[in-house]
Design an enzyme around this catalytic site. Structure first.
Site, PDB file in Angstrom:
ATOM      1  N   SER A 115       4.706  -1.211   3.677  1.00  0.00           N
ATOM      2  CA  SER A 115       4.733  -2.628   4.358  1.00  0.00           C
ATOM      3  C   SER A 115       4.760  -3.899   3.384  1.00  0.00           C
ATOM      4  O   SER A 115       4.099  -3.569   2.472  1.00  0.00           O
ATOM      5  CB  SER A 115       3.811  -2.912   5.512  1.00  0.00           C
ATOM      6  OG  SER A 115       3.712  -2.019   6.552  1.00  0.00           O
ATOM      7  N   GLU A 162      -8.460  -1.541   7.131  1.00  0.00           N
ATOM      8  CA  GLU A 162      -7.247  -1.815   7.556  1.00  0.00           C
ATOM      9  C   GLU A 162      -7.439  -1.512   9.147  1.00  0.00           C
ATOM     10  O   GLU A 162      -6.687  -2.238  10.134  1.00  0.00           O
ATOM     11  CB  GLU A 162      -6.388  -0.695   7.226  1.00  0.00           C
ATOM     12  CG  GLU A 162      -4.931  -0.623   7.956  1.00  0.00           C
ATOM     13  CD  GLU A 162      -3.944   0.239   7.108  1.00  0.00           C
ATOM     14  OE1 GLU A 162      -4.258   0.622   5.951  1.00  0.00           O
ATOM     15  OE2 GLU A 162      -2.880   0.455   7.767  1.00  0.00           O
ATOM     16  N   SER A 164       1.784   6.714   2.498  1.00  0.00           N
ATOM     17  CA  SER A 164       2.642   7.707   3.138  1.00  0.00           C
ATOM     18  C   SER A 164       3.799   8.046   2.278  1.00  0.00           C
ATOM     19  O   SER A 164       4.300   7.583   1.308  1.00  0.00           O
ATOM     20  CB  SER A 164       3.055   7.140   4.350  1.00  0.00           C
ATOM     21  OG  SER A 164       2.122   6.514   5.179  1.00  0.00           O
ATOM     22  N   GLN A 192       0.734  -1.355   0.075  1.00  0.00           N
ATOM     23  CA  GLN A 192      -0.022   0.035  -0.004  1.00  0.00           C
ATOM     24  C   GLN A 192       0.829   1.206   0.003  1.00  0.00           C
ATOM     25  O   GLN A 192       1.494   1.232   0.971  1.00  0.00           O
ATOM     26  CB  GLN A 192      -0.605  -0.074   1.377  1.00  0.00           C
ATOM     27  CG  GLN A 192      -2.014   0.604   1.288  1.00  0.00           C
ATOM     28  CD  GLN A 192      -2.513   0.380   2.804  1.00  0.00           C
ATOM     29  OE1 GLN A 192      -3.028  -0.658   2.992  1.00  0.00           O
ATOM     30  NE2 GLN A 192      -2.686   1.393   3.536  1.00  0.00           N
ATOM     31  N   GLY A 193       0.987   2.156  -1.041  1.00  0.00           N
ATOM     32  CA  GLY A 193       1.681   3.259  -1.201  1.00  0.00           C
ATOM     33  C   GLY A 193       1.059   4.457  -0.827  1.00  0.00           C
ATOM     34  O   GLY A 193       0.412   5.313  -1.779  1.00  0.00           O
ATOM     35  N   GLU A 213      -2.870   9.780  18.228  1.00  0.00           N
ATOM     36  CA  GLU A 213      -3.550  11.186  18.318  1.00  0.00           C
ATOM     37  C   GLU A 213      -4.379  11.664  17.186  1.00  0.00           C
ATOM     38  O   GLU A 213      -5.435  12.281  17.359  1.00  0.00           O
ATOM     39  CB  GLU A 213      -2.091  12.193  18.155  1.00  0.00           C
ATOM     40  CG  GLU A 213      -1.281  12.254  19.432  1.00  0.00           C
ATOM     41  CD  GLU A 213       0.011  11.014  19.267  1.00  0.00           C
ATOM     42  OE1 GLU A 213      -0.205  10.340  18.278  1.00  0.00           O
ATOM     43  OE2 GLU A 213       0.523  10.836  20.244  1.00  0.00           O
TER      44      GLU A 213
HETATM   45  C1  LIG Z   1       5.032  -0.408  11.233  1.00  0.00           C
HETATM   46  C2  LIG Z   1       4.659   0.644  10.242  1.00  0.00           C
HETATM   47  C3  LIG Z   1       4.023   0.093   9.078  1.00  0.00           C
HETATM   48  C4  LIG Z   1       3.482   1.161   7.905  1.00  0.00           C
HETATM   49  N1  LIG Z   1       3.045   0.529   6.944  1.00  0.00           N
HETATM   50  C5  LIG Z   1       2.496   1.627   5.826  1.00  0.00           C
HETATM   51  C6  LIG Z   1       2.290   1.150   4.590  1.00  0.00           C
HETATM   52  O1  LIG Z   1       2.081  -0.132   4.526  1.00  0.00           O
HETATM   53  N2  LIG Z   1       1.709   1.845   3.638  1.00  0.00           N
HETATM   54  C7  LIG Z   1       1.659   3.552   4.049  1.00  0.00           C
HETATM   55  O2  LIG Z   1       1.441   4.041   3.182  1.00  0.00           O
HETATM   56  N3  LIG Z   1       2.189   3.849   5.262  1.00  0.00           N
HETATM   57  C8  LIG Z   1       2.670   2.827   6.212  1.00  0.00           C
HETATM   58  N4  LIG Z   1       3.157   3.507   7.519  1.00  0.00           N
HETATM   59  C9  LIG Z   1       3.111   4.834   7.613  1.00  0.00           C
HETATM   60  C10 LIG Z   1       2.076   5.462   8.577  1.00  0.00           C
HETATM   61  O3  LIG Z   1       0.805   5.385   8.008  1.00  0.00           O
HETATM   62  C11 LIG Z   1       2.401   6.690   9.067  1.00  0.00           C
HETATM   63  O4  LIG Z   1       3.809   6.476   9.957  1.00  0.00           O
HETATM   64  C12 LIG Z   1       1.257   7.388   9.857  1.00  0.00           C
HETATM   65  O5  LIG Z   1       0.351   7.698   9.283  1.00  0.00           O
HETATM   66  C13 LIG Z   1       2.013   8.516  10.613  1.00  0.00           C
HETATM   67  O6  LIG Z   1       2.616   9.448   9.705  1.00  0.00           O
HETATM   68  P1  LIG Z   1       4.321  10.055   9.884  1.00  0.00           P
HETATM   69  O7  LIG Z   1       4.898   8.919  10.205  1.00  0.00           O
HETATM   70  O8  LIG Z   1       4.528  10.884   8.804  1.00  0.00           O
HETATM   71  O9  LIG Z   1       4.152  11.094  11.244  1.00  0.00           O
HETATM   72  P2  LIG Z   1       3.529  12.654  11.294  1.00  0.00           P
HETATM   73  O10 LIG Z   1       2.203  12.557  10.378  1.00  0.00           O
HETATM   74  O11 LIG Z   1       4.711  13.281  10.820  1.00  0.00           O
HETATM   75  O12 LIG Z   1       3.192  12.662  12.839  1.00  0.00           O
HETATM   76  C14 LIG Z   1       4.379  12.961  13.688  1.00  0.00           C
HETATM   77  C15 LIG Z   1       3.659  13.011  15.234  1.00  0.00           C
HETATM   78  O13 LIG Z   1       2.901  14.244  15.312  1.00  0.00           O
HETATM   79  C16 LIG Z   1       1.545  13.948  15.774  1.00  0.00           C
HETATM   80  N5  LIG Z   1       0.587  14.734  14.758  1.00  0.00           N
HETATM   81  C17 LIG Z   1       0.593  15.099  13.373  1.00  0.00           C
HETATM   82  N6  LIG Z   1      -0.533  15.579  13.075  1.00  0.00           N
HETATM   83  C18 LIG Z   1      -1.183  15.864  14.069  1.00  0.00           C
HETATM   84  C19 LIG Z   1      -2.403  16.445  14.549  1.00  0.00           C
HETATM   85  N7  LIG Z   1      -3.099  17.030  13.493  1.00  0.00           N
HETATM   86  N8  LIG Z   1      -2.974  16.504  15.788  1.00  0.00           N
HETATM   87  C20 LIG Z   1      -2.326  15.817  16.846  1.00  0.00           C
HETATM   88  N9  LIG Z   1      -1.112  15.129  16.609  1.00  0.00           N
HETATM   89  C21 LIG Z   1      -0.478  15.106  15.417  1.00  0.00           C
HETATM   90  C22 LIG Z   1       1.418  12.454  15.315  1.00  0.00           C
HETATM   91  O14 LIG Z   1       0.441  11.807  15.962  1.00  0.00           O
HETATM   92  C23 LIG Z   1       2.747  11.843  15.527  1.00  0.00           C
HETATM   93  O15 LIG Z   1       3.129  11.492  16.815  1.00  0.00           O
HETATM   94  C24 LIG Z   1       3.596   2.618   8.259  1.00  0.00           C
HETATM   95  C25 LIG Z   1       4.163   2.846   9.501  1.00  0.00           C
HETATM   96  C26 LIG Z   1       4.494   2.125  10.327  1.00  0.00           C
HETATM   97  C27 LIG Z   1       5.337   2.639  11.793  1.00  0.00           C
END
Ligand SMILES: Cc1cc2nc3c(=O)[nH]c(=O)nc-3n(C[C@H](O)[C@H](O)[C@H](O)COP(=O)(O)OP(=O)(O)OC[C@H]3O[C@@H](n4cnc5c(N)ncnc54)[C@H](O)[C@@H]3O)c2cc1C
Length: 292
Positions: A70, A153, A38, A35-36, A274
């Site tokens: 993933s 999901e 992020s 799934q692409g 969050e």
């Molecule tokens: C094990 C794992 C598997 C994954 N698999 C996939 C996958 O298969 N495909 C895919 O597309 N993605 C995948 N992801 C990515 C995942 O969807 C993102 O990590 C997640 O959506 C958070 O985005 P970010 O890491 O950019 O954090 P950010 O969005 O940068 O957030 C950083 C911090 O700020 C907080 N924050 C951000 N905005 C707000 C707000 N408005 N209010 C309060 N707090 C806020 C967040 O809660 C977090 O604590 C995976 C991630 C992990 C860890």
């Protein structure tokens, strides 16, 4: 293997022709898909994504980057969310595309997590040409499909995961019983209750999904319950079996260490805790939005 329970229904609902063509190999287990969604600057704020899919005479040309996909290390296809509209369009102007990972211009760079798990990857798309028939649903319908997919999901995965966590809890209880450390009974009880809250909520959600009904924002409750239960179960390992977690190097202990570290990600993947709390606060409890 996760993924099928998430991607199967969106494909059948929005792209039956693609489903007929490609799903049988996936269901047989002969292919893995990823799934692409992020990107480096678009995780919680998914609507800010920048990966583009521009119209050509015969199809689409994709350029951009995805992160944390993933199972991309072993995937044959990627369900990609890309921008077909203008940069300022937000969640409008996004499209979902099923991309063959062997197309020229697709590069996967593995990401090795602290757990040692290496199934994640960064995906780079450099002038990747795809036919229009690979678009899931209509051009511009990507956000709607992504939101539909996230319900599977957050709901189906939670149901599947609670089964795994129950068996983990039983193993942890068996392993800690001889030591019988102070307070262990209360802690196990707390994890067990959290797990059963998750089980009942996810059971309700899965029933709704299988009846064709959409749990919508209440699915965020399941996602929070999952993260809470998963972390409480593995906190037991950290607190009641610290020597196993830190010192042992036999395969079962290594697996436990990897599972403990992965449990920390439960409040991140599929939408962070969050963000789920924001959804519950704003859309279920109708609390005022944060000043942003
Ligand atoms: C094990 C794992 C598997 C994954 N698999 C996939 C996958 O298969 N495909 C895919 O597309 N993605 C995948 N992801 C990515 C995942 O969807 C993102 O990590 C997640 O959506 C958070 O985005 P970010 O890491 O950019 O954090 P950010 O969005 O940068 O957030 C950083 C911090 O700020 C907080 N924050 C951000 N905005 C707000 C707000 N408005 N209010 C309060 N707090 C806020 C967040 O809660 C977090 O604590 C995976 C991630 C992990 C860890």
């Amino acid at each position: 293997m996760t993924g099928l329970e998430v991607m199967l229904n969106p494909l059948v609902r929005y792209a039956p022709t693609l489903a007929i063509r490609h799903l049988s190999v996936y269901v047989r287990g002969d292919e893995v898909w990823c799934q692409g969604f992020s990107e480096p600057d678009a995780g919680s704020d998914l609507a800010a994504l920048r990966c583009r899919a521009d119209r050509t005479r015969s199809g689409l040309r994709i350029n951009g980057q995805k992160v944390w996909a993933s199972f991309s290390a072993s995937s044959s296809r990627c369900l990609l969310l890309a921008r077909t509209g203008q940069p300022g369009d937000g969640n409008r102007g996004l499209s979902m595309i099923l991309v063959d990972m062997s197309r020229p211009g697709v590069v996967m760079v593995p990401t090795v997590a602290a757990t040692g798990r290496d199934e994640f990857g960064e995906l780079f798309f450099d002038d990747v040409e795809v036919d229009l028939e690979n678009v899931v649903g209509e051009i511009g319908q990507g956000w709607e499909i992504a939101m539909y997919l996230l319900q599977w999901e957050r709901g189906m995965y939670a149901w599947q995961r609670q089964g795994f966590l129950h068996s983990q809890l039983m193993e942890i209880v068996a392993a800690t019983r001889p030591a019988n450390r102070a307070g262990s009974g209360e802690r196990v009880g707390r994890a067990y209750l959290a797990l059963n809250r998750l089980r009942f909520s996810a059971f309700h959600t899965v029933n709704l999904l299988s009846a064709g009904k959409m749990p919508a924002e209440t699915i965020s409750v399941d996602k929070l319950l999952l993260a809470n239960a998963e972390q409480l179960v593995f906190d037991l390992v950290r607190d009641l079996l610290p020597e196993k977690l830190v010192l042992d190097d036999e395969p079962a202990a290594r697996q436990l260490r990897s599972d403990f570290l992965f449990s920390r990600a439960a409040s991140v993947y599929g939408g962070t805790a969050e963000i789920q709390r924001n959804i519950i606060a704003e859309r279920i409890l109708r609390l005022p939005r944060d000043a942003r």
